[in-house]
Every structure is written in C-alpha cells, then in structure tokens.
Design an enzyme around this catalytic site. Sequence first.
Site, PDB file in Angstrom:
ATOM      1  N   SER A 219      -0.336  -7.670  -4.278  1.00 13.00           N
ATOM      2  CA  SER A 219      -0.907  -8.872  -3.664  1.00 13.00           C
ATOM      3  C   SER A 219      -2.350  -8.603  -3.260  1.00 13.00           C
ATOM      4  CB  SER A 219      -0.095  -9.271  -2.424  1.00 13.00           C
ATOM      5  OG  SER A 219      -0.780 -10.280  -1.711  1.00 13.00           O
ATOM      6  N   HIS A 220      -3.133  -9.655  -3.119  1.00 13.90           N
ATOM      7  CA  HIS A 220      -4.488  -9.522  -2.600  1.00 13.90           C
ATOM      8  C   HIS A 220      -4.472  -8.952  -1.185  1.00 13.90           C
ATOM      9  CE1 HIS A 220      -5.939 -11.765  -5.990  1.00 13.90           C
ATOM     10  NE2 HIS A 220      -7.160 -11.763  -5.518  1.00 13.90           N
ATOM     11  N   SER A 221      -3.369  -9.207  -0.473  1.00 15.25           N
ATOM     12  CA  SER A 221      -3.254  -8.740   0.903  1.00 15.25           C
ATOM     13  C   SER A 221      -2.230  -7.612   0.959  1.00 15.25           C
ATOM     14  CB  SER A 221      -2.819  -9.899   1.804  1.00 15.25           C
ATOM     15  OG  SER A 221      -2.182  -9.392   2.961  1.00 15.25           O
TER      16      SER A 221
ATOM     17  N   ASP B 169       0.367 -11.501  -7.532  1.00 14.00           N
ATOM     18  CA  ASP B 169       0.102 -12.846  -7.001  1.00 14.00           C
ATOM     19  C   ASP B 169      -0.892 -13.615  -7.877  1.00 14.00           C
ATOM     20  OD1 ASP B 169      -2.169 -11.596  -5.889  1.00 14.00           O
ATOM     21  OD2 ASP B 169      -1.698 -12.104  -3.815  1.00 14.00           O
TER      22      ASP B 169
END
Lengths: 240, 126
Positions: B8-10, B66
């Site tokens: 995920s980006h996070s 994502d």
Amino acid sequence: MTGDGAAVVDAVEAVAERIEDERAHLTELDSAIGDADHGGNMARGWAAAAEAARDLDDPDPQTVCKTVGKTLMAEVGGASGPLFGGSLVFASAELDDGIDAESAVAFAETYLEKVEDRGDARVGDQTVVDALTPAVHTFKKSVETDELPPLEALAKAVDAAERGVAFTVPIRAKKGRASYLGWRSVGHQDPGATSALYILEELLAVAADALDAEIPDVDATSPTIPDEAAEDDSAAAEDD
Amino acid sequence: MVGLAVVSHSERAAEGIVEVAAEMAGDTRIEPVGGDGQGGIGTVPDAIGDAIDAADDGEGVVVLVDLGSAVMNADVAVELSDAEAVIADAPVLEGAVNAAVAATDPSATLDSVREQAEAARGMEKL
C-alpha cells in the site's frame, strides 16, 4: 567512450539542478490534479541520482544510465520511480557500444516502449507518454529519414516534446491519480510530461555544450525537404 | 505454502490490511510493505522485493497492491525477484482476505491463490 560517460554525468547533474529549480512549479501542477508529490519526489530522486553518478569511477554511458535509473527507482517513492528510472535501466541495454545516433534512437524507442508498458498508457491519456511519443518519433525520423545531425535531431525532439506537453492541457486524464478527477482533469498540464520536457531540454543543452555547438533553432513540425530537392535536381540532370 | 505480500502507499494501511487478513490466514506468511521509505506516502521497489522474499518459502508469493505507483513498483519488484511472485488484479483488502483463506488450503498453488484473490473483484456488499 570515457568522454561520453562524463557528458552523461554532466547531463544528470544538469537535470538534477533543473528539477530542483522547477520543484515548486511541478508540485503546483501536481496539486491541481494529483497528490502534490511530483516535484518533491523527482527532486529527491534526481539529487540522489546525481550524487550516485558523480561517485562512479570513469563510467561509460550505460553504467551511468543504469546507476541513475536504479537510484531513481529506490528514491522517488512514486510512479515516477519505475516510469522514469525503471525505463532508464531497461533502455540502457541499448548502449552496449556507447552513444551514437543509431544507439540513441534505439535507446529512445526502448525507453518509450517501457514507459508505455509499465504505465499501460498511450498518447492522449494525459501522461508523460504525451511528451515522450512526439519527441521519440521526431528524433527517429530526423535521424533515420532526414539524416539530420544528432544535435539538430535532438533539438527537434525537444520542440516536439514541448508541443506534447501543451497537448496534455485540453485533454482528459485516463491514467494516474488525475484520472480519478474525470472531466475535471481537463485544462491542466500534466506534471510528468512537464518533467520529461525539462529533462530533454537539459540533455540538449549538455549535448550542445559537449559538442561545443550552439543549440540549433528548429521547428519539429517543419518538414525536411532538401534531400528531395537534391534528388529532383539529379533526376532533372539525368533527364537532360 | 504460498505466501502473500500486501503493498500500500501507506505503511499503516498495509499493516492494517495484514491484521485483518491474518485472522483467517492460519500459518500463511503475509508481509505488509508500504510508504516511501522516509516516513511519507509512496512505494519503493526494493522494499517490496524484501517483503516478497520474506513471504516466500519456495512456493511463491501472491502480491496484493493498492493504486498506481504501487502496481508499477510491485511490477518492478516482481521482475527483479528470484522468488516466483505474481500480482493479483484485485482490491487490496478483499483480495488479501480471500488469498489468505485460499493459501490455507493444503492443495493451494500460486495460481489458485491468485484466482481466489481476483475473485474479490466481483464481491458485492449490498
């Protein structure tokens, strides 16, 4: 070869400096339609790439390109890493024997192909592809068909990229974060295409410098006809 | 058994998704990875590659992703990895839960786990 490698390092340093200068502008473009990280990501990546390139001991152009591409992939943290950096690593395979007009065309075509594949983007999607495609096509045609000197061909490619960047403004984004905006992406210049233009402009400036030549004043849309005129003349001479 | 990597980006989102999927995952190895490596939002191919390696026990790894650059950076990581890894074209959380369950099947293969992850694309909620 060594001279070419040094010129490529110079080009990387020039790009890093330019991207840093344009950082705020790129971020502004990206904040209108994206996640406002393009300027920062690119500036960080290219600064690290310039440092890595400088640290190489007497490198050939291929080694510089590979190093820069890998550093961009590791440092950028966004889509620009695989697109700008990953494609550079991939296309560097075309530079086995250094840089000449022929290998530069192969490099440019392979680079564009990789960007299209990785990003699954085509012309008209409001992406970096919109700047690269006219630049690569114009460069190839100028070298292979018009047989222009490489510096002139590169100058034409830069002009073509500039038109490509302008083309991203009135179209709707189909890829990247901007595509989530739908029709609201229309009217905005694509940050990635803009970065590609800055990179090409710096390559041209450094190439002119390395060749100790002025940057040719050219227009990508002007057809090149002197060869045809020459052929007509010889044909006419044969008729006589 | 087939392992999973969740990109995920996070980093926190990746960890959270793994937390949810792990409830159903038995002994399946699920590795979260995310962030730009400097505490910000983003993804980095090397870090994704490390997560793939950590999830792999020789039977391959299904990678859940994502958006946007996570897909591209995962693509690069898969290309560079020595492990047999495939990206599932699936929503990251639902796909991870499906894949985690599928991986616990004794006859699971890399393909069957990926297929189950991708089956989450048609999941209706209402």
